[in-house]
Enzyme design. Structure first.
Site, short mmCIF file in Angstrom:
data_model
loop_
_atom_site.label_atom_id
_atom_site.label_comp_id
_atom_site.label_asym_id
_atom_site.label_seq_id
_atom_site.Cartn_x
_atom_site.Cartn_y
_atom_site.Cartn_z
N GLY A 11 -0.48 10.89 13.08
CA GLY A 11 0.33 12.06 12.78
C GLY A 11 1.47 12.05 13.79
N CYS A 12 2.57 12.75 13.54
CA CYS A 12 3.71 12.53 14.41
C CYS A 12 4.72 13.66 14.39
CB CYS A 12 4.49 11.29 13.99
SG CYS A 12 3.48 9.92 13.59
#
Ligand code: SF4
Ligand code: SF4
Lengths: 358, 502
Positions: A11-12
């Site tokens: 995730g980012c």
């Protein structure tokens, strides 16, 4: 066979900006925006890409190479020297950071393919791509993580502020920046796994998981791309290279292939446009990026932000004067641009395409 | 004296107390098991094939069809069917025939593959709330397109795109000729194809005029017998298929006996009434890949360049053969696995020749990609697709669409009894006997087939939603979303699939 790999998932948070007037701004700016999104990363990877940073070497390909082992440096340099004129070699300047006790050896090369190596109608860019593919897939412990002209990627394992400090980002000035912080769900601990991903002057930062990865990968392999990083983002970078550079699609058309309109919308278009979009979907069905994502891609003439077809990941854009900002969160934009003229959330699958004014 | 040393497979029994002597079973049985004995129904159980027609039509539920408990002595090596076939051959000196696909217990790879689903890191998608796209186009795809901006600012194609067959779902009906099945059965297929936005295939039996209204949903077939082929026929559908082989009987031809060639079938096939319709094993103008190329282009010329499909049985070298077919100019490669059904085939051929569709499909898709020509043709996978899950797995292995034959017949009443070759099908499917075919009301049974396609459509959408993708092209060839259970590493390698747990 090349199917028994472990895919990397993360995730980012991402952020980017472009000055349409090519005004160059310091890297400290983008670092501030990125560092705000602390919940979007877990310190296992961050990176920056900047355009316009090497004006004095702007006609040379800037190869940024990481060596896990100093010993492979010689092997790679032999490969390079055999096919390239090497204008300059230097270690990428870094500062000691307590949180980053170890790092790979980081070297940059300003190079130009030797004319006699470009036999037949081989394009210079294809030649460079094949060098990158070859080094990255065949030389263990060496990885070319940046290969464009007058641009560069800087990335590693660490949190956004440590990586910025380590690479001394404040010393670079660029007219276009993208940056990324990540939250990998498995721990690769490998510097090459951080974003941005680049190929020639494409750079990609990406938030999400591409659920169509398996077919995107096999599709690219049909065109000779070697997917060595096992991440979704690499797929996006190569797809852009294939569609835009090699197949000559315009950026909006390439975006309509990667996040294509739904059939129900295509069916409603008038004849000519419907035929065009139908043919595009038929041809590039295997290039469709499916699954939740928002991504920014930079190139020497512009910045593009795009979401998946049903917007399962956030993306916000804003404008102030000659600068367009795009980020995972509005707060990341306001951290460096407190009073934008306009802020909006781009619609699902609708790209935000920003070009330079000249 | 015994009648046969091959004991009857089934025991048809009637509960004499429940039976009201209405004689419906006599009427319904196509195989003549029942007859009237003056005061009760007589049963010749040797003839029973367990098609269950009588069971469903007995108003008193008086009928029971049991598997004959009297079997040969259990023997792990000499199986029931081995002994039975020998006994039958000893009696007749012939080749035992059979219908439907092989029922022997070879490994079923579909049952050793499982599909992925989303958890946390990527959201699944609810097909009831979000669009979920199954539309599929069959035909040659260019490797790239040229699109320009018109004067009105709208995008338009710079060069015309190759012709395609548009399918609303990636499922088509496999070729079944008029002759092997009844006209009513073909009408069921045509009606359902039209309603569902997919296609049926005439098989090698010509096109009956009653099907002309469905031409937008029909692929016409050209096979070795060339029955019913003329320029009008070639142009009657949306595409033409050249049949080289069939999964159930690779390498052998077909034989429709003269008894099954009444006037209508004869007219449609363009042969005299009552003559045997022989489809030679090879096509006598195709002895090599160059010959195939000539036929493909002859058909294209005759049809103003409609898509041409080439159907082959899955055999050992299928990957190289398919690559040759694509290079010869085919727009579609139809792969028929060894489990594929048939109206009639020698059981020795059906049960022992060819390879399963899962292996063949994986090998062909891989080969075409290695050679950089996967876009040149669509792949249809057929030969034992039993459910939407099989379809999803086949698509993930690389098929553009699947073809179903047996599953479609099951909606018409078929119980896979396997006796299609006798021409006595009690359900009116694989028969030309007018009293039997009349029972298959095309409207009533089309409804059931449409229901099946709709049900599979919903299931496929649920599968895509769980996978977190909203378009079928993101599943096609996406082997990353499959895992193998209990498969050895060679098989995994051929399938290009990781083992579960990786
Ligand atoms: S109708 Fe079918 S099940 Fe009934 S007796 Fe005849 S063959 Fe057997
Ligand atoms: S079509 Fe008729 S004869 Fe053939 S298997 Fe089905 S029920 Fe039996």
């Amino acid at each position: 066979m090349n199917h028994d790999y472990q895919k990397d998932m993360a995730g980012c948070g991402l952020t980017g900006l472009i000055s349409r007037k090519r005004r160059r701004v310091s890297g400290s700016h983008i670092a501030k925006s990125l560092c705000l999104m602390t919940d979007r990363g877990n310190g296992l990877g961050a990176g920056y890409a900047a355009y316009g940073i090497y004006p004095e070497f702007k006609d040379f390909y800037a190869f940024h190479i990481m060596y896990d082992e100093p010993s492979v440096r010689r092997t790679v340099e032999e490969v390079l020297k055999a096919s390239y004129h090497v204008e300059k070699i230097e270690e990428i300047p870094t500062s000691p950071v307590r949180a980053i006790p170890i790092s790979p050896l980081l070297v940059r090369y300003f190079v130009e393919p030797l004319k006699e190596k470009l036999v037949g109608d081989v394009e210079e860019s294809d030649f460079v791509v094949s060098t990158v593919m070859r080094v990255n897939s065949e030389i263990e412990g060496a990885y070319i993580f940046s290969s464009g002209k007058n641009m560069g990627a800087f990335k590693g394992v660490g949190n956004p502020s440590d990586i910025a400090e380590f690479f001394r980002m404040e010393e670079y000035e660029g007219y276009l920046w993208t940056a990324h912080t990540r939250f990998p769900t498995n721990t690769p601990g490998w510097w090459g796994g951080a974003h941005p991903f680049t190929l020639l002057d494409w750079s990609i930062v990406h938030n999400g998981e591409i659920s169509s990865y398996g077919i995107n990968k096999r599709y690219l392999e049909m065109y000779g791309y070697k997917l060595t990083l096992l991440t979704d983002t690499e797929v996006a970078a190569y797809l852009l290279d294939l569609l835009i550079r090699r197949h000559g699609l315009s950026i909006p058309v390439a975006c309509a292939a990667l996040a294509s309109p739904f059939w129900k919308n295509i069916d409603r278009m008038d004849d000519g446009e419907r035929d065009a979009l139908t043919a595009l979907r038929l041809t590039y069905g295997s290039a469709l990026l499916n699954g939740p994502f928002s991504l920014l891609f930079g190139h020497s003439n512009g910045l593009v932000g795009i979401n998946d077809r049903i917007k399962l990941r956030p993306l916000v854009a804003a404008v102030k004067d000659d600068v367009t900002y795009m980020a995972s969160e509005e707060s990341a934009i306001r951290a460096i641009c407190p009073s934008p003229e306009k802020v909006w959330a781009p619609r699902a699958g609708d790209p935000v395409i920003v070009g330079l004014e000249d | 004296m015994f009648r046969s040393l091959a004991p009857p497979e089934y025991l048809a029994t009637i509960d004499r107390v429940k039976c009201i002597r209405c004689k419906r079973c006599i009427q319904n049985c196509g195989w003549g098991v029942y007859s009237w004995g003056g005061d009760k129904i007589l049963i010749d159980t040797f003839k029973c094939v367990k098609c269950l027609r009588c069971y469903h039509y007995c108003p008193e539920e008086a009928i029971e069809i049991k598997d004959n408990p009297t079997r040969f002595k259990q023997n792990a090596y000499w199986g029931y069917h081995n002994i039975r076939n020998i006994k039958r051959q000893a009696e007749t000196g012939g080749i035992p025939l059979t219908g439907m696909g092989s029922d022997l217990p070879y490994t079923i790879l579909f049952d050793n593959l499982l599909i992925d689903a989303c958890q946390v890191t990527n959201p699944s998608i609810d097909p009831l709330r979000e669009p979920m796209e199954l539309r599929t186009y069959l035909g040659k795809k260019p490797s790239s397109v040229k699109i320009e901006k018109g004067k009105d600012g709208k995008l338009k194609l710079a060069e015309p795109a190759p012709p395609q067959i548009k399918l609303e779902v990636p499922i088509i009906f496999s070729p079944m000729s008029y002759g092997s099945i009844s006209l009513n059965a073909q009408k069921v297929l045509a009606t359902a194809a039209k309603e569902c936005g997919i296609v049926m295939n005439t098989g090698e039996g010509g096109l009956h005029e009653d099907l002309i209204p469905y031409r937008k949903n029909i692929i016409v077939q050209v096979a070795s017998g060339r029955f019913g082929v003329n320029p009008e026929y070639l142009n009657a559908g949306v595409a033409v298929e050249i049949k080289i082989g069939q999964g159930a009987k690779p390498g052998i031809g077909g034989h429709l006996p003269g008894e099954k060639i009444p006037l209508e079938v004869a007219k449609t096939r363009m042969i005299p009434v009552g003559t045997d319709a022989l489809s030679p094993a090879p096509q006598h103008d195709i002895y090599s890949i160059e010959d195939l190329r000539q036929l493909i282009y002859a058909i294209k010329e005759a049809t103003d360049y409609k898509p041409v499909s080439v159907k082959i049985a899955a055999v050992h070298n299928v990957a190289a053969i398919a690559s040759g077919i694509v290079r010869a100019g085919a727009d579609i490669v139809y792969l028929d696995g060894f489990r594929g059904g048939t109206g009639a085939a020698p059981s020795i051929i059906r049960d022992h020749l060819g390879i399963p569709i899962e292996h063949a499909l994986a090998a062909v898709d891989d080969r075409l990609r290695q050679e950089g020509i996967r876009n040149e043709a669509s792949i249809i996978a057929a030969g034992g697709i039993r459910s939407s899950a099989d379809a999803a797995k086949a698509i993930a292995l690389g098929a553009d669409a699947v073809a179903i034959g047996t599953a479609a017949l099951i909606t018409m009443g078929c119980t896979t009894c396997g006796k299609c070759y006798t021409g006595n099908c009690s359900w009116g499917i694989t028969t030309q006997r007018p009293e039997l075919t009349a029972r298959l009301d095309p409207e009533v049974y089309a409804e059931r087939l449409i229901n099946l396609i709709h049900a599979w459509t919903h299931e496929l959408k649920e599968i895509l939603g769980a996978l977190g993708i909203n378009s079928i092209e993101s599943l096609r060839g996406n082997r990353e979303r499959l895992r193998g259970v209990g498969l050895d590493s060679f098989t995994l390698d051929i399938l290009g699939v990781k083992p579960a747990g990786r």
